[in-house]
Scaffold this motif. Structure first.
Motif, PDB file in Angstrom:
ATOM      1  N   ASP A  17     -32.495 -51.744  38.499  1.00 34.81           N
ATOM      2  CA  ASP A  17     -32.381 -53.178  38.753  1.00 34.81           C
ATOM      3  C   ASP A  17     -32.188 -53.953  37.462  1.00 34.81           C
ATOM      4  OD1 ASP A  17     -32.566 -52.865  41.457  1.00 34.81           O
ATOM      5  OD2 ASP A  17     -34.692 -53.422  41.601  1.00 34.81           O
ATOM      6  N   GLU A  18     -32.872 -53.528  36.410  1.00 29.74           N
ATOM      7  CA  GLU A  18     -32.798 -54.256  35.135  1.00 29.74           C
ATOM      8  C   GLU A  18     -31.567 -53.880  34.319  1.00 29.74           C
ATOM      9  OE1 GLU A  18     -35.501 -55.162  31.128  1.00 29.74           O
ATOM     10  OE2 GLU A  18     -36.258 -53.813  32.700  1.00 29.74           O
ATOM     11  N   PHE A  19     -31.223 -52.589  34.284  1.00 33.45           N
ATOM     12  CA  PHE A  19     -30.184 -52.125  33.365  1.00 33.45           C
ATOM     13  C   PHE A  19     -28.929 -51.601  34.057  1.00 33.45           C
ATOM     14  CE2 PHE A  19     -34.249 -51.520  31.095  1.00 33.45           C
ATOM     15  CZ  PHE A  19     -33.997 -52.297  29.974  1.00 33.45           C
ATOM     16  N   GLY A  20     -29.033 -51.236  35.327  1.00 33.90           N
ATOM     17  CA  GLY A  20     -27.905 -50.628  36.013  1.00 33.90           C
ATOM     18  C   GLY A  20     -27.878 -49.124  35.826  1.00 33.90           C
ATOM     19  N   ASP A  21     -26.934 -48.474  36.504  1.00 31.84           N
ATOM     20  CA  ASP A  21     -26.783 -47.027  36.393  1.00 31.84           C
ATOM     21  C   ASP A  21     -25.977 -46.705  35.136  1.00 31.84           C
ATOM     22  OD1 ASP A  21     -27.150 -44.400  37.112  1.00 31.84           O
ATOM     23  OD2 ASP A  21     -26.243 -44.581  39.100  1.00 31.84           O
ATOM     24  N   TYR A  22     -25.884 -45.425  34.804  1.00 27.97           N
ATOM     25  CA  TYR A  22     -25.217 -45.041  33.559  1.00 27.97           C
ATOM     26  C   TYR A  22     -23.786 -45.562  33.485  1.00 27.97           C
ATOM     27  CZ  TYR A  22     -28.861 -41.870  31.814  1.00 27.97           C
ATOM     28  OH  TYR A  22     -30.031 -41.348  31.318  1.00 27.97           O
ATOM     29  N   ASP A  23     -23.074 -45.511  34.591  1.00 33.35           N
ATOM     30  CA  ASP A  23     -21.683 -45.965  34.542  1.00 33.35           C
ATOM     31  C   ASP A  23     -21.571 -47.464  34.295  1.00 33.35           C
ATOM     32  OD1 ASP A  23     -22.751 -46.362  37.196  1.00 33.35           O
ATOM     33  OD2 ASP A  23     -20.713 -46.770  37.880  1.00 33.35           O
ATOM     34  N   GLU A  24     -22.602 -48.237  34.647  1.00 32.33           N
ATOM     35  CA  GLU A  24     -22.571 -49.682  34.460  1.00 32.33           C
ATOM     36  C   GLU A  24     -22.828 -50.100  33.021  1.00 32.33           C
ATOM     37  OE1 GLU A  24     -24.450 -51.865  37.957  1.00 32.33           O
ATOM     38  OE2 GLU A  24     -25.296 -49.849  38.184  1.00 32.33           O
ATOM     39  N   LEU A  25     -23.366 -49.199  32.219  1.00 28.31           N
ATOM     40  CA  LEU A  25     -23.652 -49.537  30.824  1.00 28.31           C
ATOM     41  C   LEU A  25     -22.374 -49.650  29.999  1.00 28.31           C
ATOM     42  CD1 LEU A  25     -26.695 -47.153  30.171  1.00 28.31           C
ATOM     43  CD2 LEU A  25     -26.721 -49.517  30.986  1.00 28.31           C
ATOM     44  N   PHE A  26     -21.324 -48.939  30.393  1.00 24.71           N
ATOM     45  CA  PHE A  26     -20.111 -48.917  29.584  1.00 24.71           C
ATOM     46  C   PHE A  26     -19.237 -50.150  29.759  1.00 24.71           C
ATOM     47  CE2 PHE A  26     -21.612 -44.609  29.375  1.00 24.71           C
ATOM     48  CZ  PHE A  26     -21.415 -44.312  28.030  1.00 24.71           C
ATOM     49  N   THR A  28     -20.394 -53.023  30.183  1.00 24.19           N
ATOM     50  CA  THR A  28     -21.122 -53.981  29.357  1.00 24.19           C
ATOM     51  C   THR A  28     -20.818 -53.751  27.886  1.00 24.19           C
ATOM     52  OG1 THR A  28     -22.907 -54.122  30.992  1.00 24.19           O
ATOM     53  CG2 THR A  28     -23.420 -54.821  28.743  1.00 24.19           C
ATOM     54  N   LEU A  29     -20.873 -52.497  27.448  1.00 26.47           N
ATOM     55  CA  LEU A  29     -20.616 -52.165  26.051  1.00 26.47           C
ATOM     56  C   LEU A  29     -19.188 -52.519  25.642  1.00 26.47           C
ATOM     57  CD1 LEU A  29     -21.693 -50.647  23.457  1.00 26.47           C
ATOM     58  CD2 LEU A  29     -20.595 -48.606  24.416  1.00 26.47           C
ATOM     59  N   LEU A  30     -18.230 -52.247  26.521  1.00 26.65           N
ATOM     60  CA  LEU A  30     -16.810 -52.356  26.172  1.00 26.65           C
ATOM     61  C   LEU A  30     -16.154 -53.596  26.764  1.00 26.65           C
ATOM     62  CD1 LEU A  30     -15.860 -48.598  26.712  1.00 26.65           C
ATOM     63  CD2 LEU A  30     -16.250 -49.764  24.526  1.00 26.65           C
ATOM     64  N   GLY A  31     -16.954 -54.533  27.230  1.00 21.95           N
ATOM     65  CA  GLY A  31     -16.413 -55.748  27.830  1.00 21.95           C
ATOM     66  C   GLY A  31     -15.617 -56.577  26.831  1.00 21.95           C
ATOM     67  N   GLY A  32     -14.701 -57.383  27.369  1.00 22.98           N
ATOM     68  CA  GLY A  32     -13.905 -58.264  26.529  1.00 22.98           C
ATOM     69  C   GLY A  32     -12.658 -57.638  25.958  1.00 22.98           C
ATOM     70  N   PHE A 175     -26.927 -47.673  24.844  1.00 25.08           N
ATOM     71  CA  PHE A 175     -28.363 -47.865  25.080  1.00 25.08           C
ATOM     72  C   PHE A 175     -28.894 -49.005  24.202  1.00 25.08           C
ATOM     73  CE2 PHE A 175     -29.925 -43.357  26.539  1.00 25.08           C
ATOM     74  CZ  PHE A 175     -29.092 -43.432  27.639  1.00 25.08           C
ATOM     75  N   THR A 176     -29.461 -50.013  24.834  1.00 28.34           N
ATOM     76  CA  THR A 176     -30.195 -51.035  24.097  1.00 28.34           C
ATOM     77  C   THR A 176     -31.595 -50.520  23.762  1.00 28.34           C
ATOM     78  OG1 THR A 176     -31.099 -52.003  26.117  1.00 28.34           O
ATOM     79  CG2 THR A 176     -28.960 -52.859  25.329  1.00 28.34           C
ATOM     80  N   ASN A 177     -32.276 -51.234  22.887  1.00 27.18           N
ATOM     81  CA  ASN A 177     -33.654 -50.871  22.576  1.00 27.18           C
ATOM     82  C   ASN A 177     -34.527 -50.925  23.822  1.00 27.18           C
ATOM     83  OD1 ASN A 177     -32.893 -50.593  19.915  1.00 27.18           O
ATOM     84  ND2 ASN A 177     -33.720 -52.565  19.258  1.00 27.18           N
ATOM     85  N   GLY A 178     -34.281 -51.922  24.675  1.00 34.41           N
ATOM     86  CA  GLY A 178     -35.070 -52.040  25.895  1.00 34.41           C
ATOM     87  C   GLY A 178     -34.853 -50.871  26.838  1.00 34.41           C
TER      88      GLY A 178
END
Length: 226
Positions: A17-26, A28-32, A175-178
């Motif tokens: 709920d807070e961070f999303g699944d592994y595929d959702e992290l990318f 975010t990382l590569l947005g824009g 991966f963020t620190n959180g």
């Protein structure tokens, strides 16, 4: 540009709920960067029909080992080789870094030196960078075409390149620190030594170079190739 995410694991349920699944992290990382993302959950048996389902590819991290006898490992290795043959760009992160090495003739094993956890320093092409690590497995023998771009005393094959189309990293720029703190709460206890987790917790608020590596990853994916 369509980027296919080959998802090889899931984040702990309590963190999704807070961070999303592994595929959702990318995304975010590569947005824009004008990327369109499509996920193939290979960990659940969902594969692309062929390498042309995306213009570039990213393989995620996983709690699994690349040497485990799992039904999706061999097909993923075949896909890695097909992507290499196609000339499309491919990026591997942690498990992705390891499965690419294994698929192309390298060796991965549970490292006798133990775990790397949290904010970790690497020498990357002559520059010091800081990324979050979460791994015990390592690439211990390189494939023939691999060249080392980044390392430290603990992990000598921390960042690899294969010719001009594959780039991989053992650490986790997504991966963020959180998120690492969440992994320590949910997956670390009883697995990762307590002293390593305490030391990682003490570094939680220090800056990282995720944005710098994200810029490199995006440029690598978009690079013009003959």
């Amino acid at each position: 540009m369509k980027i296919g995410i080959l998802q090889t694991g899931h984040t702990p349920d309590v963190l999704q709920d807070e961070f999303g699944d592994y595929d959702e992290l990318f995304p975010t990382l590569l947005g824009g960067n004008g990327f369109e993302f499509v996920t193939f959950a290979v960990v659940d048996g969902t594969f692309p029909k062929d390498v042309d389902d995306a213009d570039g590819w990213v393989i995620t991290g996983s709690r699994h080992g690349v040497y485990e006898d799992l039904p999706w490992i061999a097909p993923l290795e075949m896909l890695v080789r097909d992507i290499q043959q196609s000339g499309k760009p491919l990026i591997g992160v942690c498990f992705g870094h390891q499965i690419i090495a294994q698929a192309l003739g390298g060796k991965v094993e549970k490292f006798s030196g133990g775990w790397a956890v949290g904010r970790t320093e690497y020498d990357y092409d002559g520059n010091n960078i800081w990324l979050n690590a979460w791994h015990q497995d390592q690439v211990v023998e390189l494939p023939e075409d691999a060249r080392v771009l980044g390392q430290n005393a603990f992990c000598e094959n921390a960042m690899l390149a294969y010719r001009d189309t594959i780039w991989t990293v053992q650490a986790h720029p997504e991966f963020t620190n959180g998120f690492v703190a969440g992994l320590m709460r949910t997956r670390g206890k009883g697995v990762v030594p307590e002293d390593l987790m305490r030391a990682a917790a003490n570094r939680e608020t220090a800056p990282d170079d995720n944005a710098k590596i994200a810029r490199h990853m995006a440029d690598f994916l978009k690079k013009e190739r003959a």
